[in-house]
Design a protein around this motif. Structure first.
Motif: not given
Length: 225
Positions: A4-11, A13-19, A102-107
């Motif tokens: 997966i490639l995560v593209v976001d200028d907010e560090f 957000i990228r870390q939450i999605i990565r986790k 804002p979104f739910s990471p689980k969703e």
């Protein structure tokens, strides 16, 4: 395991999605803006791109448009803007899903897994499978729709929705059934998403838009009678 490639200028957000993505067993790479996303997509192959809309240098919509010129990798757009116009614009550019911040990471992970499953779930089952009605031809294996010999350009989600309806020609398909089969998850958010895709699909089909019949209070049906 998917890449997966995560593209976001907010560090953050990228870390939450990565986790959460790594917890699901996926591998994750990152890009900080649209320009970098295009660059890495030209060099590497991904199973899914999660793309923020509002970014410096180049916004997500523009990046998605450029990536679609050379890749059909599924894209999930992220945005703080949840207006219908923004969603329609994203779908027209070829995104597969649109998640409002804002979104739910689980969703989000449910949506990620569903899109990856759908994008890789057709190999073999549609081999040499072609549907023809007058000047309309649907080649399921090649994922090509033509009208009078001219190729019809559709977004990835339009293809999936149209293919499912054609394969179930003549059947009354409830909204719940279409959402479940095409999106592949318990639907969250704006229920007008399906209607938006139907509108886009009818626009793409031109004179054959009449084949998609609205069943008031139920859903839709594809018919050729």
């Amino acid at each position: 395991m998917s890449k997966i490639l995560v593209v976001d200028d907010e560090f953050r957000i990228r870390q939450i999605i990565r986790k959460y993505a790594e917890f699901e067993g996926h591998t994750v790479e990152e890009a900080v803006d649209g320009m970098q996303a295009i660059e890495v997509c030209r060099k590497n192959k991904y199973d899914l791109i999660i793309m923020d809309v509002m970014m410096p240098e180049l916004d997500g919509f523009s990046a998605c448009r450029e990536i679609r010129k050379f890749s059909q990798t599924p894209v999930i757009m992220l945005s703080a803007r949840g207006e219908e116009y923004d969603k329609i614009h994203g779908f027209e550019l070829g995104s597969d899903d649109y998640v409002v911040k804002p979104f739910s990471p689980k969703e989000l992970m449910m949506r990620v897994n569903a899109v990856i499953k759908r994008s890789g779930g057709n190999s073999g089952e549609d081999k040499k499978d072609v549907f023809t009605y007058k000047g309309l031809t649907v080649d399921f294996s090649a994922r090509i729709v033509t009208i009078d010999g001219e190729r019809v350009e559709m977004t990835p989600k339009e293809y999936e929705l149209f293919f499912y309806m054609v394969k179930n020609k003549g059947l009354a398909l409830t909204r719940e059934k279409l959402i479940s089969e095409v999106w592949g998850y318990d639907f969250f958010g704006d229920e007008r998403t399906l209607d938006t895709h139907i509108k886009l699909l009818r626009k793409s089909l031109g004179e054959y838009s009449k084949c998609i019949v609205t069943l008031r209070g139920v859903g839709y049906r594809f018919e050729t009678n």
